[in-house]
Design an enzyme around this catalytic site. Structure first.
Site, mmCIF file in Angstrom:
data_model
loop_
_atom_site.group_PDB
_atom_site.id
_atom_site.type_symbol
_atom_site.label_atom_id
_atom_site.label_comp_id
_atom_site.label_asym_id
_atom_site.label_seq_id
_atom_site.Cartn_x
_atom_site.Cartn_y
_atom_site.Cartn_z
ATOM 1 N N HIS A 131 1.029 -1.166 0.037
ATOM 2 C CA HIS A 131 0.111 -0.095 0.181
ATOM 3 C C HIS A 131 0.786 1.181 0.040
ATOM 4 O O HIS A 131 0.334 2.439 -0.046
ATOM 5 C CB HIS A 131 -1.002 0.037 1.145
ATOM 6 C CG HIS A 131 -0.234 -0.064 2.433
ATOM 7 N ND1 HIS A 131 -0.839 -0.116 3.827
ATOM 8 C CD2 HIS A 131 1.033 -0.315 2.845
ATOM 9 C CE1 HIS A 131 -0.159 -0.168 4.667
ATOM 10 N NE2 HIS A 131 1.250 -0.241 4.212
ATOM 11 N N HIS A 132 2.237 1.248 -0.113
ATOM 12 C CA HIS A 132 2.944 2.324 -0.193
ATOM 13 C C HIS A 132 3.565 2.714 -1.427
ATOM 14 O O HIS A 132 3.807 3.950 -1.639
ATOM 15 C CB HIS A 132 4.312 2.253 1.030
ATOM 16 C CG HIS A 132 3.872 2.051 2.309
ATOM 17 N ND1 HIS A 132 3.188 2.839 3.118
ATOM 18 C CD2 HIS A 132 4.139 1.071 3.170
ATOM 19 C CE1 HIS A 132 2.903 2.348 4.256
ATOM 20 N NE2 HIS A 132 3.812 0.900 4.429
ATOM 21 N N GLY A 133 3.297 1.742 -2.361
ATOM 22 C CA GLY A 133 3.756 2.237 -3.575
ATOM 23 C C GLY A 133 3.264 3.441 -4.329
ATOM 24 O O GLY A 133 1.826 3.843 -4.309
ATOM 25 N N HIS A 171 0.472 3.328 7.963
ATOM 26 C CA HIS A 171 -0.687 4.263 7.334
ATOM 27 C C HIS A 171 -0.684 3.732 5.641
ATOM 28 O O HIS A 171 0.095 3.739 5.132
ATOM 29 C CB HIS A 171 -0.621 5.867 7.436
ATOM 30 C CG HIS A 171 -1.654 6.552 6.512
ATOM 31 N ND1 HIS A 171 -1.268 7.473 5.706
ATOM 32 C CD2 HIS A 171 -2.764 6.548 6.420
ATOM 33 C CE1 HIS A 171 -2.408 8.082 5.042
ATOM 34 N NE2 HIS A 171 -3.078 7.474 5.518
ATOM 35 N N ASP A 173 -0.717 5.220 2.947
ATOM 36 C CA ASP A 173 -0.855 6.467 2.318
ATOM 37 C C ASP A 173 -0.834 6.451 0.808
ATOM 38 O O ASP A 173 -1.360 7.260 0.213
ATOM 39 C CB ASP A 173 0.760 7.129 2.737
ATOM 40 C CG ASP A 173 2.009 6.147 2.376
ATOM 41 O OD1 ASP A 173 1.973 4.895 2.361
ATOM 42 O OD2 ASP A 173 2.975 6.678 2.223
#
Length: 367
Positions: A131-133, A171, A173
């Site tokens: 989920h950070h990519g 998070h 993000d």
């Protein structure tokens, strides 16, 4: 309705970010092997993950960035300009032999899962959840953002509103920012306050498209249940999505080395169960998790919940042997507790619901 599908691949078995990296441990392969040792993964429910094509990846990612990852895998080296521009080879995003194929496979699995949800109510892709990519850079061990790609696939498939729930310790993000201006997608993130990447403040609503629930260290099972009932479910009720995506990282567990949260796996299974009860399809992704034993036991339990299986009190010998054969060079592995090998279920971590948790729930549900 057909039984849930489990998406896996053998690429994760022999691939590693490097001997120094938190992702050096077996994760998806260990979870898959544990499910087979438990006889919970019949061939009819297993789907071999396709690898996302470059054309599929550029639905979100910049074409030049994707090309740079492909070239870095081919040459196993990048120059200073590529390193700085795309965050490749630095900041926890190493160059390694499968650095394109591995995340492309995780992304391909999530894209394929979005289409398979036409045929079943639940799909599990434990390799997903990166989920950070960023669209044009690697971030937080994530080269591509498979949740974003899955959500685009769901939107392209005709879903008008997608609800994304993220219970990773960090998070979500990259997903929030990708849909900052898209009223069709609501992102809800429960994460440790102050933990990297330092985003996801409770007042950050991304123009109404997000709800953030930063929680204090020691976050316990009763506090997660409180947020689920008092914040997450009401927010989803108001948004009324036609499909749900759950990022179910295991790094919020008390045994994980990269957070200071205190959940037992019971708390995460409860989230899965209650979201699965909602009358819409559910795609469950993996995410963080850096203790191989707590992660594999947790993720095996996620699959049990999706299939309505009873969690055994004592693991069969084949499962126990499998878990005891795992090597992990970490201080937490010096004197591992017996329950890491003998059972799936942690002891519940009950505790008071603190004012900080009540406050974020209240703020999240305000219009």
């Amino acid at each position: 309705m057909p039984a849930p599908f489990y998406i896996g691949s053998e690429i994760y078995r022999d691939s590693s970010y490097g001997s120094w990296h938190p992702l050096r441990i077996p994760r998806v392969s260990l979870t898959t092997d544990l499910l087979r040792a438990l006889e919970w993964l019949p061939p009819a429910q297993y789907v071999d993950s396709p690898q996302a094509t470059e054309e599929q990846l550029v639905r979100f990612h910049d074409a030049n960035y994707v090309a740079a990852v492909v070239e870095a895998e081919r040459t196993q080296v990048v120059d200073d300009d590529i390193r700085r521009r795309y965050n490749i080879g630095i900041n926890g995003n190493p160059i390694f032999p499968e650095m394109f194929r591995r995340p492309a496979t995780a992304s391909g699995g999530s894209i394929h899962a979005a289409r398979l949800l036409r045929r079943t109510k639940a799909i599990y892709n434990p390799a997903g959840g990166t989920h950070h990519g960023r669209a044009n850079a690697a971030s937080g061990f994530c080269y591509f953002n498979d949740p974003v790609l899955a959500i685009y696939a769901l939107l392209d498939d005709g879903h008008e509103r997608v609800g994304y729930v993220d219970v990773d310790a960090h998070h979500g993000d990259g997903v929030q920012d990708a849909f900052h201006d898209d009223a069709r997608v609501l992102t809800v993130s429960v994460h440790e306050a102050g933990r990297w990447p330092g985003t996801g403040l409770v007042e950050d609503r991304a123009d109404g498209a997000a709800r953030n629930l930063p929680v204090p260290s020691g976050f316990n099972d009763d506090e997660m249940a409180y947020l689920l009932d008092r914040a997450i479910q009401p927010v989803l009720d108001a948004f009324d999505p036609s499909v749900l995506v759950l990022q179910c990282g295991a790094d919020a567990l008390s045994d994980d080395p990269l957070s200071r949260l205190g959940l037992s796996n019971n708390a995460l299974w409860d989230v899965v169960e209650k979201l699965h009860r909602r009358p819409v399809p559910l795609l469950v992704l993996g995410g963080g998790g850096y203790n191989p034993w707590s992660l594999a036991r947790c993720w095996a339990g996620v699959w049990a919940v999706l299939n309505g299986r009873e969690i055994p009190t004592v693991l069969p010998e084949a499962a126990t042997t499998l878990l005891r054969d795992v090597e992990w060079r970490h201080r937490l592995a010096r004197n591992p507790p017996d329950h890491w090998f003998n059972t799936l279920r942690d002891s519940p971590n009950h505790g008071p619901v603190r004012d900080a948790v009540k406050s974020v729930a209240e703020q999240a549900t305000k219009q």
